[in-house]
Design a protein around this motif. Structure first.
Motif, short mmCIF file in Angstrom:
data_model
loop_
_atom_site.label_atom_id
_atom_site.label_comp_id
_atom_site.label_asym_id
_atom_site.label_seq_id
_atom_site.Cartn_x
_atom_site.Cartn_y
_atom_site.Cartn_z
N ARG A 1 2.20 6.83 -5.28
CA ARG A 1 1.72 7.14 -6.63
C ARG A 1 0.41 7.92 -6.63
NH1 ARG A 1 1.17 1.75 -9.61
NH2 ARG A 1 1.06 0.82 -7.55
N THR B 1 3.45 1.86 -1.76
CA THR B 1 3.76 2.24 -3.14
C THR B 1 2.55 2.90 -3.80
OG1 THR B 1 3.11 0.13 -4.18
CG2 THR B 1 5.35 0.29 -3.28
N LYS B 2 1.35 2.51 -3.39
CA LYS B 2 0.13 3.14 -3.93
C LYS B 2 -0.03 4.56 -3.38
CE LYS B 2 -2.34 -1.22 -4.70
NZ LYS B 2 -1.23 -2.13 -4.39
N GLU C 1 7.31 -3.49 -5.91
CA GLU C 1 6.43 -3.41 -7.07
C GLU C 1 6.66 -4.53 -8.08
OE1 GLU C 1 7.39 0.69 -7.93
OE2 GLU C 1 5.35 1.30 -7.39
N VAL D 1 0.83 -1.21 0.00
CA VAL D 1 0.00 0.00 0.00
C VAL D 1 0.86 1.25 0.00
CG1 VAL D 1 -0.23 0.16 2.52
CG2 VAL D 1 -2.04 1.07 1.04
N LEU E 1 -2.51 6.95 -5.37
CA LEU E 1 -3.68 6.09 -5.61
C LEU E 1 -4.52 5.90 -4.37
CD1 LEU E 1 -1.99 3.38 -7.86
CD2 LEU E 1 -3.23 5.44 -8.55
N ARG E 2 -4.18 6.54 -3.28
CA ARG E 2 -4.97 6.52 -2.06
C ARG E 2 -5.22 7.95 -1.63
NH1 ARG E 2 -5.52 2.21 -3.63
NH2 ARG E 2 -5.26 0.20 -2.59
#
Length: 298
Positions: free
Chosen positions: A35, A31-32, A286, A29, A37-38
């Protein structure tokens, strides 16, 4: 972009501490979050929620902790650091038998696995399928299920099969022909499934072989879950977990530390990176082929 910067050392919260971080867990999470994405608010933001280390300062209302205590923590903000603030409720004591790197590897993986299996009401004598069994969540799920008296079949690359056998699972290689291979090892199908892979293959085999779709849970393909009629659990998104399920994730930290102290729970470290190699650690994460857990060692 990931960048290591110098900032002021945090102050302890009123009922909390500052930890000198000896190891911090790297979770998918993270890495998200990096980026975008959260929903994490404005950037920059400190990454990392799991850590282990030594208490170096305590808040004025703190009664449980003192300077010098060895702790394991979860649910933090900015654990990728030399020092991080933590509320008392986020900490448990680190026993000498548990190393700092192993302690930092517990929070998210063990909490996720423990909560999902509790939510699926897994009981003694049942059969569980775990997709991506050699990852951090998968290995934790295998061990909790075996401790609770369930039988476990876990998918993984052949190179990771010996590890899964050592944890008490029957390993099965994913890839073409997976459905037939699973049918051979579990002709009666499965009572419950935990999907930590999120692939079409994992979802198809889960739906085909699990007797009740309400006992299939994914922690990866959460956007597809409602369409497929299965359950989704994500601790990083508001509304995806009930208050009880969040409490189970928190409870898992002490449960796992106690089991590890008794040599009844094994925590595998995939790799350790220095803090200034955090970008390399994220690239490793990743690849999605991580066996065990990646940690940072400041």
């Amino acid at each position: 972009m990931l960048e290591v910067v110098d900032v002021e050392r945090p102050a302890p919260p009123d009922d909390g501490v500052v930890i000198e971080v000896r190891a911090a867990g790297v979770n998918p999470v993270d890495t998200k979050v990096r980026r975008g994405l959260r929903g994490n608010g404005p950037l920059p933001i400190g990454l990392g929620s799991d850590a282990a280390g030594v208490v170096v300062a305590v808040g004025p209302a703190t009664t449980r902790w003192t300077v010098g205590d060895e702790v394991v923590a979860r649910g933090l903000t900015g654990a990728y650091a030399t020092h991080v603030a933590a509320g008392s409720a986020h900490l448990v004591r680190r026993p000498p038998a548990l190393g700092h790197t192993q302690g930092a590897a517990i929070g998210v993986p063990a909490g996720t696995a423990y909560q999902v299996l509790r939510s699926l009401k897994l009981t003694e004598g049942e059969a569980l399928l775990v997709h991506a069994g050699s990852g951090g969540v998968g290995q934790a799920a295998v061990q909790f299920a075996r401790l609770w008296g369930a039988t476990v079949v876990a998918t993984a690359r052949p190179a990771n099969h010996d590890r899964l056998r050592a944890l008490g699972a029957t390993p099965v290689a994913y890839g073409e022909g997976l459905l037939d291979r699973l049918r051979r090892v579990a002709p009666g199908g499965f009572d419950a499934t935990l999907d930590a892979a999120g692939t079409d293959e994992a979802l198809l085999t889960s739906l085909t072989l699990t007797r009740d779709p309400d006992r299939i849970a994914t922690v990866v393909a959460v956007e597809q879950a409602a369409t497929l009629g299965i359950r989704a659990f994500s601790g990083s998104r508001p509304g995806w977990l009930s208050d009880e399920e969040r409490a189970w994730r928190a409870e898992a930290l002490q449960v796992t530390v106690d089991l590890a102290r008794q040599d009844r729970f094994s925590i595998e470290i995939a790799a350790g990176y220095p803090l200034d190699a955090v970008a390399e650690a994220h690239r490793h994460s990743e690849t999605t082929h991580v066996r065990g857990k990646i940690v940072l060692v400041p």
